[in-house]
Design a protein around this motif. Structure first.
Motif, PDB file in Angstrom:
ATOM      1  N   GLU A  43      -1.624  -0.486  -3.043  1.00  9.55           N
ATOM      2  CA  GLU A  43      -1.865  -0.177  -1.638  1.00  9.55           C
ATOM      3  C   GLU A  43      -0.849   0.797  -1.061  1.00  9.55           C
ATOM      4  N   TYR A  48      -5.722   4.558  -2.421  1.00  9.11           N
ATOM      5  CA  TYR A  48      -6.139   3.315  -3.072  1.00  9.11           C
ATOM      6  C   TYR A  48      -7.579   2.939  -2.723  1.00  9.11           C
ATOM      7  N   ASN A  49      -8.083   3.406  -1.574  1.00  6.71           N
ATOM      8  CA  ASN A  49      -9.465   3.108  -1.210  1.00  6.71           C
ATOM      9  C   ASN A  49     -10.474   4.008  -1.906  1.00  6.71           C
ATOM     10  N   LYS A  83      -5.074   2.946   7.949  1.00  7.47           N
ATOM     11  CA  LYS A  83      -4.509   2.842   6.610  1.00  7.47           C
ATOM     12  C   LYS A  83      -5.632   2.864   5.579  1.00  7.47           C
ATOM     13  N   GLY A  84      -5.487   3.711   4.581  1.00  8.61           N
ATOM     14  CA  GLY A  84      -6.496   3.829   3.544  1.00  8.61           C
ATOM     15  C   GLY A  84      -7.465   4.969   3.760  1.00  8.61           C
TER      16      GLY A  84
END
Length: 374
Positions: A43, A48-49, A83-84
């Motif tokens: 993460e 990471y997504n 985030k992501g």
């Protein structure tokens, strides 16, 4: 000289040697620890997504240390994102280094360039990074016709941290620059005066983001190349080298890359002695054509084969350099000390492009992504 005196001198020398050895050990361990953390995992990675959707993208080619190495540098505006979420790249540059000849080249890719994005159809090249770094590397590799072995990814805050960490850059600002935006709560307003200045992180960001003139993104990419060359020169200074552990620590939170510690060490030994030979825009003006896709203006390439040949011609023009290191074709070679030679390039950057002023303004202002104020 008595035995006692000799013994005292011996122990003094040994003591100094131990202190020096301890400092050297600390220096390299500190560098190693920071560099080792540049590769973000889990993460902590900004991608990471998107990683599960990038499985079809090919692995980047390995660099053995003797052939040309090409590194994709990507800067993004991550403001307002969760985030992501991965923003479109605001800046895309390719640094190319030949470790045998010790010659370097810098290409800035227009973010509205319309091209094939592997596994995702055709789109602006600045969308490639939203599908992951391997996809972005392959898209740029296909466009330029050269292998891209590595990427380095950062955002506004990483750029500010780097410039501040090296103590700022002495640089010539070629014109007054002014822009305000309520959308940013004026956090990223631009207000620079013409002349030689000492730019800290925030004012340097203003300089490389400014595009509100006749040539818009065309001159902005030139400014970015010139400023990055000045940063590279500053990094070679004795002070910056001594402060390298601290510099790396400050930029670490904002950097992601696929470079390993061993790769960075090889690049550092090659890059220190490398001379910048050329700084080019992609696509070049003679191969650029304006298109309209889905009601928006984009930049097309007149001939992809000619573009690949153009890149190879840039590599092969090294014989045109004069003994001082500047190219005889009038290109800025980036060998200035902390940007002093940028005074010349800043004053002449838009020469021979005036016939494209209208196209430049219309196209650059239509670019997609979160690019307000750039």
């Amino acid at each position: 000289m008595t035995k006692r005196t000799k013994r005292t001198i011996l122990w003094s020398v040994i003591g100094i040697g131990v202190v020096v050895a301890a400092f050297v050990a600390y220096y390299f361990i500190a560098i190693y620890n920071q560099v080792d953390n540049f590769q973000k995992k889990g993460e902590e990675s900004p991608f990471y997504n998107v990683q599960p959707t990038e499985t079809k993208a090919p692995e980047p080619p390995k660099w053995e240390g003797t052939e040309r190495v090409n590194i994709l540098l990507m800067g993004v505006d991550a403001r307002g994102l969760k985030k992501g979420e991965v923003p479109r790249s605001d800046t895309m540059l390719v640094a190319s280094i030949d470790p045998v000849t010790k010659k370097g080249y810098l290409f800035s890719i227009m973010r509205d360039t319309y091209t094939e994005i592997p596994e995702h159809g055709s789109d602006r090249i600045n969308t490639a990074i939203t599908h992951g770094p391997k996809t972005a590397m392959q898209a740029v590799s296909d466009l330029l016709g050269i292998p891209i072995q590595y990427y380095v990814y950062t955002d506004f805050q990483g750029f500010i941290a780097l410039v501040d960490a090296v103590g700022g850059i002495d640089f010539y600002v070629e014109k007054d620059m002014h822009y305000t935006s309520k959308a940013d709560n004026h956090e990223y307003d631009i207000d620079l005066k013409k002349g030689q200045q000492h730019l800290d992180g925030k004012t340097a960001l203003q300089y490389v983001r400014f595009r509100h003139d006749a040539m818009s993104d065309y001159t902005r990419t030139e400014r970015q190349r010139n400023f990055l060359k000045a940063v590279a020169e500053k990094m070679k200074s004795t002070t910056s080298i001594m402060n390298l552990p601290s510099i790396l620590e400050k930029v670490n939170p904002y950097i992601d890359t696929n470079l390993s510690v061993q790769d960075m060490w090889k690049l550092a030994t090659v890059g220190y002695d490398t001379q910048m030979m050329a700084s080019e825009q992609i696509p070049p003006m003679e191969l650029l054509v304006e298109k309209h896709v889905g009601g928006s203006s984009v930049l097309g390439v007149r001939s992809e084969e000619e573009l690949k040949k153009y890149v190879q011609d840039v590599f092969n023009k090294t014989d045109a350099a004069d003994p001082s290191g500047s190219s005889t074709d009038g290109k800025d070679n980036g060998s200035s000390d902390s940007g002093n030679s940028s005074k010349k390039s800043g004053q002449t950057g838009s020469v021979s492009k005036n016939s494209n002023d209208t196209q430049g303004t219309k196209t650059a202002d239509s670019s997609g992504g979160n690019s307000s104020g750039k």
